[in-house]
Write a protein that holds these residues in place. Structure first.
Motif, PDB file in Angstrom:
ATOM      1  N   THR A 104       0.845  -1.198   0.000  1.00  0.00           N
ATOM      2  CA  THR A 104       0.000   0.000   0.000  1.00  0.00           C
ATOM      3  C   THR A 104       0.878   1.244   0.000  1.00  0.00           C
ATOM      4  N   ILE A 105       0.507   2.234  -0.797  1.00  0.00           N
ATOM      5  CA  ILE A 105       1.182   3.529  -0.790  1.00  0.00           C
ATOM      6  C   ILE A 105       0.147   4.539  -0.284  1.00  0.00           C
ATOM      7  N   ALA A 106       0.429   5.168   0.841  1.00  0.00           N
ATOM      8  CA  ALA A 106      -0.583   6.033   1.481  1.00  0.00           C
ATOM      9  C   ALA A 106      -0.879   7.271   0.641  1.00  0.00           C
ATOM     10  N   ASP A 107       0.113   7.752  -0.112  1.00  0.00           N
ATOM     11  CA  ASP A 107      -0.100   8.989  -0.862  1.00  0.00           C
ATOM     12  C   ASP A 107       0.501   8.856  -2.257  1.00  0.00           C
ATOM     13  N   ALA A 108      -0.355   8.775  -3.243  1.00  0.00           N
ATOM     14  CA  ALA A 108       0.106   8.695  -4.639  1.00  0.00           C
ATOM     15  C   ALA A 108      -0.869   9.500  -5.493  1.00  0.00           C
ATOM     16  N   THR A 109      -0.383   9.959  -6.636  1.00  0.00           N
ATOM     17  CA  THR A 109      -1.285  10.596  -7.604  1.00  0.00           C
ATOM     18  C   THR A 109      -1.369   9.681  -8.819  1.00  0.00           C
ATOM     19  N   VAL A 110      -2.575   9.445  -9.303  1.00  0.00           N
ATOM     20  CA  VAL A 110      -2.702   8.629 -10.511  1.00  0.00           C
ATOM     21  C   VAL A 110      -3.436   9.435 -11.587  1.00  0.00           C
ATOM     22  N   ARG A 124      -5.571  12.055  -6.214  1.00  0.00           N
ATOM     23  CA  ARG A 124      -4.491  11.793  -5.271  1.00  0.00           C
ATOM     24  C   ARG A 124      -5.064  11.116  -4.027  1.00  0.00           C
ATOM     25  N   GLY A 125      -4.375  10.087  -3.548  1.00  0.00           N
ATOM     26  CA  GLY A 125      -4.856   9.376  -2.359  1.00  0.00           C
ATOM     27  C   GLY A 125      -4.096   8.083  -2.194  1.00  0.00           C
ATOM     28  N   SER A 126      -4.715   7.137  -1.493  1.00  0.00           N
ATOM     29  CA  SER A 126      -3.966   5.913  -1.204  1.00  0.00           C
ATOM     30  C   SER A 126      -4.189   4.852  -2.289  1.00  0.00           C
ATOM     31  N   LEU A 127      -3.121   4.112  -2.562  1.00  0.00           N
ATOM     32  CA  LEU A 127      -3.090   3.168  -3.686  1.00  0.00           C
ATOM     33  C   LEU A 127      -2.663   1.796  -3.171  1.00  0.00           C
ATOM     34  N   LEU A 128      -3.249   0.769  -3.755  1.00  0.00           N
ATOM     35  CA  LEU A 128      -2.956  -0.594  -3.316  1.00  0.00           C
ATOM     36  C   LEU A 128      -2.565  -1.455  -4.523  1.00  0.00           C
ATOM     37  N   PHE A 129      -1.410  -2.138  -4.407  1.00  0.00           N
ATOM     38  CA  PHE A 129      -1.029  -3.098  -5.448  1.00  0.00           C
ATOM     39  C   PHE A 129      -1.764  -4.411  -5.182  1.00  0.00           C
ATOM     40  N   ALA A 130      -2.227  -5.048  -6.267  1.00  0.00           N
ATOM     41  CA  ALA A 130      -2.950  -6.313  -6.100  1.00  0.00           C
ATOM     42  C   ALA A 130      -2.427  -7.313  -7.128  1.00  0.00           C
ATOM     43  N   HIS A 131      -2.753  -8.577  -6.930  1.00  0.00           N
ATOM     44  CA  HIS A 131      -2.202  -9.614  -7.821  1.00  0.00           C
ATOM     45  C   HIS A 131      -2.707  -9.507  -9.262  1.00  0.00           C
ATOM     46  N   PHE A 132      -3.799  -8.700  -9.453  1.00  0.00           N
ATOM     47  CA  PHE A 132      -4.329  -8.503 -10.815  1.00  0.00           C
ATOM     48  C   PHE A 132      -3.973  -7.122 -11.358  1.00  0.00           C
ATOM     49  N   GLY A 133      -3.523  -6.209 -10.473  1.00  0.00           N
ATOM     50  CA  GLY A 133      -3.268  -4.841 -10.921  1.00  0.00           C
ATOM     51  C   GLY A 133      -3.260  -3.858  -9.775  1.00  0.00           C
TER      52      GLY A 133
END
Ligand SMILES: Cc1cc2nc3c(=O)[nH]c(=O)nc-3n(C[C@H](O)[C@H](O)[C@H](O)COP(=O)(O)OP(=O)(O)OC[C@H]3O[C@@H](n4cnc5c(N)ncnc54)[C@H](O)[C@@H]3O)c2cc1C
Length: 431
Positions: free
Chosen positions: A221-227, A253-262
């Motif tokens: 998890t990244i607490a602060d990212a911009t996508v 901008r906000g929190s981002l989560l890596f997952a096994h699908f994306g």
């Protein structure tokens, strides 16, 4: 005696029938019954409010800590539709309702409002207690299968009986998480009754990618990212000049989560509708800034400062101070650098490439996880065909609509429930 009357008298008669005991339906049934209408609430599942129970990671993010104008604004231009509903039953009414039922609430740093207990079951129990105290009747495990106009009212066929309702409210929700009972049944009925249904699309849904390195980081998890969602510039036909220049469809901008699908997490869910509504989702790119708190110059200054102080330091230990190590390794690899490289060996061009990897990392999009995993459905009953002061159809008298079946979807943060509580309450009062 007309044919209608004789047919109606052979059936059960109700003043109000409500189809779907979710957030909007539970709210509406109490209001309708309290204003004296004989009210029947019909639900497909064996339990009411199944989605409430699973919402917010089973904690139920009831609403957002803002005023009614903040709710309207979060929905963008269509949010204007909510003015009357929020005036009838707004954010403070929502919080008071739960407090009054013995469910104290708390506000988290994101502005999300949750029950202090962190239990969605407490939220649902409060709504069910209110319903039990009202004179409304609830019928569970009884899906509605057919609805027809009948005189001034409606003929409703369920899995068990036929009934007549003078007024009908459809609160069957959207078509996401169909396992919850929300398989989009309401859309067909309203279309048959003459309404336009804006094509339903998955929203607040995780995004799939083909990039193996992203999938390999599942769980981080990244607490602060911009996508940013970007579409290919050369194929862009859109007339908007700014958009044509850079292909930018959305940025959050906000929190981002890596997952096994994306990728998932609030920031990705909030931009996902731009992916699901795109004609060619697989042509899109998600550009990620993993350190949005720093502009590129400040970030590079900090990195170079460390390099000057200890040139033997490895690249990974400099960047690893800001981001999880596995992510750093993957980002450096994407730019062609070994994590073990000594910082003293990196020239100006090298640092610029590292900066691009951290702040303008482009991830190819494959699509979304679809309705099966979408928290809400974008699209639905065209808002212009509904009277927003009452929630009554402008086309079919005595037909009311509320909740997610409407062409309204908000961002993550409790906005979607607030829209359902408010439109449900207003519909119930107006019937
Ligand atoms: C996993 C998940 C988490 C979420 N978390 C949050 C959150 O924390 N905060 C937030 O604001 N929003 C959240 N949402 C969105 C929120 O749950 C919905 O926007 C909201 O429930 C919509 O309310 P509704 O009453 O319109 O529809 P629903 O609550 O979906 O209720 C519709 C009801 O109609 C019933 N129904 C359907 N067809 C028939 C039929 N033929 N006959 C009888 N009954 C029928 C269904 O069984 C269902 O009970 C989440 C959604 C999901 C899927």
């Amino acid at each position: 005696v007309s044919e209608h009357d004789s047919q109606a008298s052979a059936e059960e008669n109700w003043d109000v029938a409500i189809v779907g005991a979710g957030a909007a339906g539970l709210m509406a049934a109490v209001e309708a019954a309290n204003s004296g209408a004989r009210t029947l609430l019909l639900e497909k599942n064996r339990k009411p409010g199944v989605k409430i129970l699973m919402s917010g990671g089973t904690r139920c993010n009831i609403t957002q800590s803002t005023d009614n104008r903040g709710i309207v604004a979060a929905f963008g231009p269509p949010g204007r539709f909510l003015h009357s509903a929020l005036a009838a039953f707004g954010v403070s009414d929502t919080i008071e309702l739960f407090h009054g039922e013995g469910v104290p609430t708390k506000v988290e740093s994101t502005g999300k409002v949750f029950p202090v207990s962190d239990r969605a079951s407490d939220v649902l129990a409060a709504l069910v207690r209110r319903l039990d105290r009202s004179a409304a009747t609830i019928a569970l495990d009884e899906p509605v299968v057919e609805i027809d106009r009948h005189g001034d009212g409606f003929h409703v066929r369920t899995s068990r009986r036929d009934l007549h309702a003078r007024k009908l409210l459809i609160t069957t929700g959207g078509q996401s998480y169909p396992g919850c009972g929300t398989s989009g049944d309401g859309y067909r009925w309203v279309a048959e009754l003459g309404h336009r249904v804006v094509t339903p699309r998955p929203a607040l849904v995780p995004v799939r990618t083909t990039a193996a390195w992203v999938r390999g980081l599942g769980g981080i998890t990244i607490a602060d990212a911009t996508v940013r969602v970007l579409e290919p510039v050369d194929q862009t036909q859109h007339p908007d000049e700014a958009r044509r220049k850079n292909g930018l469809l959305a940025e959050r901008r906000g929190s981002l989560l890596f997952a096994h699908f994306g990728l998932s997490g609030p920031v990705v869910l909030d931009v996902s509708r731009f992916v699901s509504e795109h004609a060619a989702p697989h042509s899109l790119t998600l550009e990620c800034d993993f350190l949005p708190a720093f502009d590129t110059g400040t970030m590079l200054e900090a990195f170079r400062g460390q390099a000057a102080a200890a040139g033997k330091k490895q690249l990974i230990s400099v960047i690893g101070e800001y981001l999880p190590r596995r992510l750093c390794e993957a980002l450096l690899a994407s730019a062609g650098f070994s994590p073990q490289m000594k910082v003293a060996e990196l020239g100006q061009r090298g640092w610029n490439e590292v900066a691009a990897a951290l702040k303008r990392q482009r991830i190819p999009i494959e699509g979304t996880l679809g309705f099966k995993k979408a928290e809400v459905t974008a699209g639905g009953v065209e808002l212009g065909e509904i009277n927003s002061s009452t929630m009554e159809s402008k086309l079919v008298p005595n037909l009311f609509l509320a909740g997610e079946i409407l062409d309204l979807d908000g961002p993550i943060g409790g906005y979607n429930f607030q829209a359902a509580w408010s439109t449900g309450a207003l519909a119930g009062c107006s019937m």
